[in-house]
Design an enzyme around this catalytic site. Structure first.
Site, PDB file in Angstrom:
ATOM      1  N   ASP A 239       6.621   4.895  -3.858  1.00 26.75           N
ATOM      2  CA  ASP A 239       6.811   4.629  -5.292  1.00 26.75           C
ATOM      3  C   ASP A 239       5.541   4.058  -5.933  1.00 26.75           C
ATOM      4  OD1 ASP A 239       9.395   5.284  -4.637  1.00 26.75           O
ATOM      5  OD2 ASP A 239      10.298   3.488  -5.531  1.00 26.75           O
ATOM      6  N   HIS A 290       9.655   8.205 -11.539  1.00 27.52           N
ATOM      7  CA  HIS A 290       9.916   6.766 -11.361  1.00 27.52           C
ATOM      8  C   HIS A 290       9.768   6.048 -12.709  1.00 27.52           C
ATOM      9  CE1 HIS A 290      10.560   3.179  -9.066  1.00 27.52           C
ATOM     10  NE2 HIS A 290       9.313   2.723  -9.115  1.00 27.52           N
ATOM     11  N   HIS A 294       7.637   1.786 -15.780  1.00 29.17           N
ATOM     12  CA  HIS A 294       8.313   0.882 -14.832  1.00 29.17           C
ATOM     13  C   HIS A 294       9.117  -0.251 -15.482  1.00 29.17           C
ATOM     14  CE1 HIS A 294       8.920  -1.159 -10.918  1.00 29.17           C
ATOM     15  NE2 HIS A 294       8.584   0.017 -10.406  1.00 29.17           N
ATOM     16  N   HIS A 381       5.459   1.781  -0.875  1.00 33.02           N
ATOM     17  CA  HIS A 381       4.658   1.876  -2.099  1.00 33.02           C
ATOM     18  C   HIS A 381       3.223   2.234  -1.731  1.00 33.02           C
ATOM     19  CE1 HIS A 381       8.150  -0.596  -3.159  1.00 33.02           C
ATOM     20  NE2 HIS A 381       7.984  -0.155  -4.404  1.00 33.02           N
TER      21      HIS A 381
END
Ligand code: NI
Length: 412
Positions: A239, A290, A294, A381
């Site tokens: 991510d 995603h 964010h 990540h």
């Protein structure tokens, strides 16, 4: 002679014989007294002909009175005082018989006519001294047509015509008995009922089927957190990228290991590093959504969802030629408002390495290996160098345990 001419109506001294229209009414009547049975009854005819109790006229005698006979049966009669009398019958064989539950009387006129399309006959006796009007009770049931099982789509209107007619009263209203709700699918047993003015009812059951409305399913409603456990497969997911140095390094490691993975990227970083996104896709990895910047999407307005989710879908599609299937909401945070207003399926994870917290390659490997099982979706990540450091050894360990690596869209 026409029978209708012969029997002329007598105003208010009328006995209505409610019968089917094809039957013709004869004009000579015998009378027997059933209540005061010892009294000698008299049977009086128009001519007149007088008969003794128990006697009947025969066809020859009647013929002198010019009256043809047909079948006639009257089940009951009532008068204005609501007294009830049973049964007046005339028989086809030329005999006539009237059973009249009252005192013996002489009838000196008989008539037949037509009223509202119904043939009637009248009896009369000493017209002035016998001022009753006798009515035959309507016992004929209404006729009900077009009753059948019906179907209707949920929430839709149904138009169906039931037809009810009555020889005396003409067209009738039809009432539907039973309860139903066309918003609730199911089978309802109902009855259509027609009631005439004398409360004769005809009722027929039918079934009303309410068919469930098919709701168009635009996307799977389930949320992916783990694949099926039948195969020893694992999906590596990364991510928050792309990252200008860590992501390319990770891509090289994955190439070396021959592993395909899934990248949940941010739209704003894709804008910044479009070539890394293109490269990721070109190497056979899966590029998914995603969000753009964010945020916590839980409870996000349609405008925010459009700006964060749909905008990123378009950025990725422009760069890779493939529209993202999944959204991994930041922090795994979403609600129905989100899931029902986006075109993506929600994808979460089943193994959280907490790599962002430990920032330690060994800790990342140990965390993953301690939780992994068949179909695991492992969350990492690729913006952290420590995570990229962990990926090579982690892949080796998983391979040693017999795992193979799939993209999220290959998980089953
Ligand atoms: Ni994130």
């Amino acid at each position: 002679m026409n029978i209708k001419e012969w029997f002329k109506p007598t105003g208010n001294k009328v006995l209505f014989l409610i019968i089917t229209v094809s039957i013709i009414i004869g004009g000579y009547f015998g009378i027997t007294n059933l209540i005061e049975s010892m009294r000698k009854p008299e049977i009086v005819f128009k001519n007149p002909i007088t008969l003794e109790y128990g006697q009947h006229t025969d066809a020859d005698q009647i013929s002198s009175g010019e009256s043809p006979f047909e079948i006639l049966r009257i089940e009951s009669i009532i008068d204005e005082a609501q007294s009830s009398y049973d049964k007046i019958s005339l028989y086809e064989d030329g005999l006539s018989e009237v059973e009249y539950r009252e005192e013996s009387m002489k009838l000196d006129t008989t008539q037949v006519g037509e009223h509202s399309g119904v043939l009637y006959a009248s009896l009369g006796k000493n017209i002035e001294s016998f001022p009753f009007e006798y009515l035959v009770e309507d016992t004929e049931k209404p006729k009900l047509e077009n009753v059948k099982d019906l179907k209707v789509d949920q929430d839709e209107a149904l138009i169906h015509e039931f037809i009810a007619t009555d020889p005396i009263d003409g067209e009738l209203q039809v009432e539907i008995e039973g309860s139903y709700d066309t918003t609730i699918p199911g089978e309802y047993t109902l009855a259509a009922t027609a009631t005439d003015q004398n409360n004769n009812k005809t009722s027929e059951e039918f079934t009303l089927t309410v068919i469930e409305k098919k709701v168009e399913v635009q996307k799977p409603s389930s949320v992916i957190t783990n694949g099926g456990t039948g195969r020893k497969v694992v999906a590596l997911t990364f991510d928050d990228g792309p990252h200008p140095t860590n992501t390319p390094r990770l891509l090289n490691i994955l190439d070396e290991k021959g592993v395909k993975a899934t990248f949940f990227i941010l739209g704003e970083r894709a804008d910044e590093y479009p070539n890394i996104v293109k490269q990721t896709h070109a190497k056979g990895h899966e590029v998914e959504n995603h969000s753009y910047s964010h945020p916590d999407l839980s409870g996000a307005s349609l405008a925010v969802l459009d700006k964060e989710v749909e905008r990123t879908n378009k950025i990725i599609e422009n760069l890779t030629g493939r529209r993202p299937v999944y959204l991994r909401p930041p922090y795994g945070s979403y609600n129905k408002q989100v899931s029902s207003n986006i075109s993506n399926q929600i994808a979460l994870w089943s193994v959280d390495t907490l790599d962002w917290k430990s920032r330690n390659a060994v800790a990342v490997q140990e965390s993953a290996l301690s939780q992994v099982r068949n179909g695991s979706v492992i969350l990492m990540h690729d913006i952290h160098s420590t995570t990229v450091d962990a990926v090579g050894p982690l892949i080796d360990s998983l391979k040693a345990q017999g795992y193979t690596f799939v993209r999220l869209d290959e998980l089953q």
